[in-house]
Write a protein that holds these residues in place. Structure first.
Motif, PDB file in Angstrom:
ATOM      1  N   TYR A 198       0.782  -1.236   0.000  1.00 42.27           N
ATOM      2  CA  TYR A 198       0.000   0.000   0.000  1.00 42.27           C
ATOM      3  C   TYR A 198       0.814   1.287   0.000  1.00 42.27           C
ATOM      4  CZ  TYR A 198      -3.695  -3.273   1.334  1.00 42.27           C
ATOM      5  OH  TYR A 198      -4.569  -4.329   1.365  1.00 42.27           O
ATOM      6  N   TYR A 199       2.078   1.213   0.348  1.00 41.60           N
ATOM      7  CA  TYR A 199       2.873   2.440   0.474  1.00 41.60           C
ATOM      8  C   TYR A 199       3.158   3.034  -0.911  1.00 41.60           C
ATOM      9  CZ  TYR A 199       6.657   5.610   1.792  1.00 41.60           C
ATOM     10  OH  TYR A 199       7.440   6.721   1.978  1.00 41.60           O
ATOM     11  N   PRO A 200       2.814   4.325  -1.128  1.00 40.88           N
ATOM     12  CA  PRO A 200       3.115   4.953  -2.427  1.00 40.88           C
ATOM     13  C   PRO A 200       4.602   5.325  -2.513  1.00 40.88           C
ATOM     14  CG  PRO A 200       1.292   6.066  -1.280  1.00 40.88           C
ATOM     15  CD  PRO A 200       1.998   5.214  -0.276  1.00 40.88           C
ATOM     16  N   ASN A 201       5.304   4.710  -3.438  1.00 39.53           N
ATOM     17  CA  ASN A 201       6.717   5.045  -3.670  1.00 39.53           C
ATOM     18  C   ASN A 201       6.815   6.084  -4.776  1.00 39.53           C
ATOM     19  OD1 ASN A 201       8.416   3.052  -1.992  1.00 39.53           O
ATOM     20  ND2 ASN A 201       6.884   1.734  -2.957  1.00 39.53           N
ATOM     21  N   ILE A 202       7.390   7.221  -4.455  1.00 39.55           N
ATOM     22  CA  ILE A 202       7.532   8.303  -5.428  1.00 39.55           C
ATOM     23  C   ILE A 202       8.951   8.239  -5.997  1.00 39.55           C
ATOM     24  CG2 ILE A 202       7.410  10.789  -5.809  1.00 39.55           C
ATOM     25  CD1 ILE A 202       5.705  10.942  -3.237  1.00 39.55           C
ATOM     26  N   TYR A 203       9.048   8.123  -7.315  1.00 40.15           N
ATOM     27  CA  TYR A 203      10.357   8.040  -7.958  1.00 40.15           C
ATOM     28  C   TYR A 203      10.620   9.309  -8.781  1.00 40.15           C
ATOM     29  CZ  TYR A 203      10.271   3.148  -6.618  1.00 40.15           C
ATOM     30  OH  TYR A 203      10.221   1.984  -5.889  1.00 40.15           O
ATOM     31  N   LEU A 204      11.879   9.754  -8.740  1.00 38.95           N
ATOM     32  CA  LEU A 204      12.298  10.966  -9.445  1.00 38.95           C
ATOM     33  C   LEU A 204      13.316  10.624 -10.524  1.00 38.95           C
ATOM     34  CD1 LEU A 204      12.950  13.195  -6.280  1.00 38.95           C
ATOM     35  CD2 LEU A 204      10.803  12.949  -7.549  1.00 38.95           C
ATOM     36  N   THR A 205      13.546  11.575 -11.416  1.00 40.37           N
ATOM     37  CA  THR A 205      14.590  11.383 -12.436  1.00 40.37           C
ATOM     38  C   THR A 205      15.977  11.494 -11.804  1.00 40.37           C
ATOM     39  OG1 THR A 205      14.544  13.743 -12.975  1.00 40.37           O
ATOM     40  CG2 THR A 205      13.146  12.278 -14.287  1.00 40.37           C
ATOM     41  N   ASP A 206      16.085  12.293 -10.739  1.00 42.07           N
ATOM     42  CA  ASP A 206      17.329  12.469  -9.986  1.00 42.07           C
ATOM     43  C   ASP A 206      16.980  12.609  -8.512  1.00 42.07           C
ATOM     44  OD1 ASP A 206      19.551  13.130 -12.177  1.00 42.07           O
ATOM     45  OD2 ASP A 206      17.765  14.279 -12.708  1.00 42.07           O
ATOM     46  N   LEU A 222      11.160  17.065 -12.033  1.00 41.70           N
ATOM     47  CA  LEU A 222      11.963  15.888 -11.700  1.00 41.70           C
ATOM     48  C   LEU A 222      11.111  14.666 -11.345  1.00 41.70           C
ATOM     49  CD1 LEU A 222      13.944  18.461 -11.027  1.00 41.70           C
ATOM     50  CD2 LEU A 222      15.366  16.640 -10.119  1.00 41.70           C
ATOM     51  N   LEU A 223       9.785  14.805 -11.420  1.00 39.10           N
ATOM     52  CA  LEU A 223       8.910  13.668 -11.153  1.00 39.10           C
ATOM     53  C   LEU A 223       9.034  12.630 -12.265  1.00 39.10           C
ATOM     54  CD1 LEU A 223       5.732  15.612  -9.978  1.00 39.10           C
ATOM     55  CD2 LEU A 223       7.129  14.090  -8.560  1.00 39.10           C
ATOM     56  N   LYS A 224       8.992  11.361 -11.884  1.00 33.62           N
ATOM     57  CA  LYS A 224       9.116  10.280 -12.861  1.00 33.62           C
ATOM     58  C   LYS A 224       7.931   9.329 -12.798  1.00 33.62           C
ATOM     59  CE  LYS A 224      12.235   6.588 -14.384  1.00 33.62           C
ATOM     60  NZ  LYS A 224      13.501   5.853 -14.080  1.00 33.62           N
ATOM     61  N   GLU A 225       7.689   8.725 -11.637  1.00 35.74           N
ATOM     62  CA  GLU A 225       6.570   7.794 -11.505  1.00 35.74           C
ATOM     63  C   GLU A 225       6.208   7.564 -10.045  1.00 35.74           C
ATOM     64  OE1 GLU A 225       8.347   4.466 -13.578  1.00 35.74           O
ATOM     65  OE2 GLU A 225       8.787   3.448 -11.685  1.00 35.74           O
ATOM     66  N   ILE A 226       5.034   6.989  -9.867  1.00 35.88           N
ATOM     67  CA  ILE A 226       4.564   6.553  -8.550  1.00 35.88           C
ATOM     68  C   ILE A 226       4.255   5.070  -8.647  1.00 35.88           C
ATOM     69  CG2 ILE A 226       2.730   6.745  -6.816  1.00 35.88           C
ATOM     70  CD1 ILE A 226       2.384   9.660  -7.643  1.00 35.88           C
ATOM     71  N   GLN A 227       4.675   4.318  -7.660  1.00 34.61           N
ATOM     72  CA  GLN A 227       4.383   2.889  -7.643  1.00 34.61           C
ATOM     73  C   GLN A 227       3.702   2.529  -6.333  1.00 34.61           C
ATOM     74  OE1 GLN A 227       7.660   0.296  -8.468  1.00 34.61           O
ATOM     75  NE2 GLN A 227       6.457  -1.573  -8.239  1.00 34.61           N
ATOM     76  N   ILE A 228       2.537   1.879  -6.468  1.00 35.84           N
ATOM     77  CA  ILE A 228       1.804   1.399  -5.296  1.00 35.84           C
ATOM     78  C   ILE A 228       1.600  -0.100  -5.491  1.00 35.84           C
ATOM     79  CG2 ILE A 228      -0.282   1.617  -3.889  1.00 35.84           C
ATOM     80  CD1 ILE A 228      -0.655   4.420  -5.064  1.00 35.84           C
ATOM     81  N   GLY A 229       2.260  -0.879  -4.663  1.00 36.31           N
ATOM     82  CA  GLY A 229       2.238  -2.325  -4.879  1.00 36.31           C
ATOM     83  C   GLY A 229       2.895  -2.649  -6.210  1.00 36.31           C
ATOM     84  N   LYS A 263      -8.272   3.157 -20.096  1.00 35.14           N
ATOM     85  CA  LYS A 263      -9.212   3.388 -18.996  1.00 35.14           C
ATOM     86  C   LYS A 263      -8.561   3.141 -17.626  1.00 35.14           C
ATOM     87  CE  LYS A 263     -13.296   2.205 -21.737  1.00 35.14           C
ATOM     88  NZ  LYS A 263     -14.532   1.380 -21.823  1.00 35.14           N
ATOM     89  N   GLY A 264      -7.257   3.337 -17.612  1.00 27.32           N
ATOM     90  CA  GLY A 264      -6.541   3.180 -16.347  1.00 27.32           C
ATOM     91  C   GLY A 264      -6.721   4.396 -15.459  1.00 27.32           C
ATOM     92  N   LYS A 265      -6.305   4.265 -14.234  1.00 25.88           N
ATOM     93  CA  LYS A 265      -6.435   5.351 -13.267  1.00 25.88           C
ATOM     94  C   LYS A 265      -5.431   6.470 -13.584  1.00 25.88           C
ATOM     95  CE  LYS A 265      -6.022   6.402  -8.344  1.00 25.88           C
ATOM     96  NZ  LYS A 265      -5.693   5.897  -6.997  1.00 25.88           N
ATOM     97  N   GLU A 266      -5.820   7.701 -13.269  1.00 31.16           N
ATOM     98  CA  GLU A 266      -4.944   8.852 -13.445  1.00 31.16           C
ATOM     99  C   GLU A 266      -4.749   9.555 -12.098  1.00 31.16           C
ATOM    100  OE1 GLU A 266      -6.754  11.392 -16.301  1.00 31.16           O
ATOM    101  OE2 GLU A 266      -6.787   9.876 -17.903  1.00 31.16           O
ATOM    102  N   ILE A 267      -3.543  10.084 -11.898  1.00 26.86           N
ATOM    103  CA  ILE A 267      -3.253  10.851 -10.687  1.00 26.86           C
ATOM    104  C   ILE A 267      -2.816  12.252 -11.121  1.00 26.86           C
ATOM    105  CG2 ILE A 267      -1.824  11.058  -8.618  1.00 26.86           C
ATOM    106  CD1 ILE A 267      -1.421   8.028  -8.701  1.00 26.86           C
ATOM    107  N   PRO A 268      -3.601  13.284 -10.823  1.00 20.63           N
ATOM    108  CA  PRO A 268      -3.205  14.653 -11.193  1.00 20.63           C
ATOM    109  C   PRO A 268      -1.940  15.068 -10.442  1.00 20.63           C
ATOM    110  CG  PRO A 268      -5.523  14.536 -10.542  1.00 20.63           C
ATOM    111  CD  PRO A 268      -4.899  13.245 -10.136  1.00 20.63           C
ATOM    112  N   VAL A 269      -1.079  15.808 -11.099  1.00 23.82           N
ATOM    113  CA  VAL A 269       0.173  16.211 -10.469  1.00 23.82           C
ATOM    114  C   VAL A 269      -0.075  17.116  -9.265  1.00 23.82           C
ATOM    115  CG1 VAL A 269       0.588  18.305 -11.827  1.00 23.82           C
ATOM    116  CG2 VAL A 269       2.532  16.950 -10.982  1.00 23.82           C
ATOM    117  N   LYS A 270      -1.242  17.783  -9.237  1.00 26.21           N
ATOM    118  CA  LYS A 270      -1.547  18.661  -8.100  1.00 26.21           C
ATOM    119  C   LYS A 270      -1.734  17.868  -6.803  1.00 26.21           C
ATOM    120  CE  LYS A 270      -6.547  18.778  -9.036  1.00 26.21           C
ATOM    121  NZ  LYS A 270      -6.933  18.021  -7.839  1.00 26.21           N
TER     122      LYS A 270
END
Length: 309
Positions: A198-206, A222-229, A263-270
């Motif tokens: 369940y923990y959201p892992n936030i990954y950056l380019t640097d 510098l945002l790259k991706e978020i991984q949950i599970g 039709k996947g989920k979207e997460i707004p950058v805000k």
């Protein structure tokens, strides 16, 4: 007795005469003076890619006996003047009698900077995994290239078995004697099944980002991706959204790749929040903390270190 004294006197006179002849016709004719080195420009700016020939541009050597010996010029050593882009070059020239002269020239490497650090992954590790911490970092030098094998890591606070934030200092020195240091904060956490799920892992380019003084800085870039599970959301800078990705087979049938899920989920950058103390008008080391709270109420964070040069 008089004869002995006379012979001694004659021998002394002969020895003195021979010495005078030796001095006049051999010693005085020996070349013991080195070449004279001159330089047209005292202040000289070049690129770090400049060849030795370019570094010696405008430097000449003249010898009283041999004449122009500029071709013998070499750079013996190169030393940095601390906290600058200036270097002292020790130039040497030699004549045919093996007399050596030296001259110090100051140059400026226009594009020089101290060694830079890189982090391969977020500064967040499982408790007890401190031993692998050093492997997360690399060091790049603008002159020598990769100098990762010279990195040193020293803990400055906390315990190797403690949970939470602990501080360290990275250091590395290039062959020019330029030492770079960087204070870092590392989070240690307890690894659990729930965290993995369940923990959201936030990954950056640097995770260590260098920027010139007075340049504009945007933490969002510098945002790259978020991984949950097992689910990955990839950031689209143009749309300012994270899109859910899925693994699909490549068109050529060789392996798989990630593509935007229909039709996947979207997460707004805000939805990503930032805490930043970055001030690019002042040189120094700053931090940005990114955080995202998912639908499961779990709060994920990651840290960016910003170095203003």
């Amino acid at each position: 007795m008089k004869l002995v004294r006379w012979l001694v006197f004659v021998a002394a006179i002969g020895t003195t005469a021979l010495f005078i002849v030796f001095w006049e016709f051999w010693v005085k004719k020996q070349d013991t003076t080195g070449p004279v080195i001159t330089c047209e420009e005292e202040d000289y700016s070049v690129s770090i890619d400049a060849t030795e020939k370019k570094l010696l541009d405008g430097v000449e050597a003249w010898d009283e006996e041999d004449g122009d010996v500029t071709d013998s010029l070499l750079i013996e050593k190169k030393e940095i003047i601390p906290d600058t882009k200036d270097f002292i070059l020790t130039c040497v020239a030699m004549d045919s009698s093996n007399n050596v002269s030296k001259y110090e020239r100051t140059i400026t490497y226009e594009d020089y900077h101290s060694p830079h650090f890189q982090a391969e992954q977020p500064l967040r590790f499982v408790i007890g995994d401190e031993g692998s911490l050093l492997n997360n970092f690399k060091a790049e030098d603008c002159v020598e290239g990769d100098i990762t094998n010279r990195i040193k890591l020293e803990r400055t606070s906390g315990s190797s078995n403690g949970e939470g934030i602990q501080t360290y200092e990275l250091s590395v020195t290039n062959s020019l004697g330029d030492a770079a240091t960087l204070p870092i904060s590392v989070e240690f956490y307890t690894d659990t099944y729930e965290n993995r799920l369940y923990y959201p892992n936030i990954y950056l380019t640097d995770y260590i980002y260098y920027i010139k003084k007075d340049e504009k800085f945007s933490a969002r870039n510098l945002l790259k991706e978020i991984q949950i599970g097992a689910t990955i959301y990839e950031y689209d800078k143009d749309d300012k959204k994270f899109y859910e990705m899925e693994e699909v087979e490549k068109e050529d049938g060789e392996g798989t790749e990630l593509k935007k899920k229909k039709k996947g989920k979207e997460i707004p950058v805000k939805d990503i929040e930032y805490k930043s103390d970055v001030d690019t008008s002042k040189k120094g080391v700053y931090t940005v903390e990114y955080s995202y709270q998912g639908e499961n109420e779990r709060l994920g964070t990651t840290q960016l270190i910003v170095v203003v040069e």
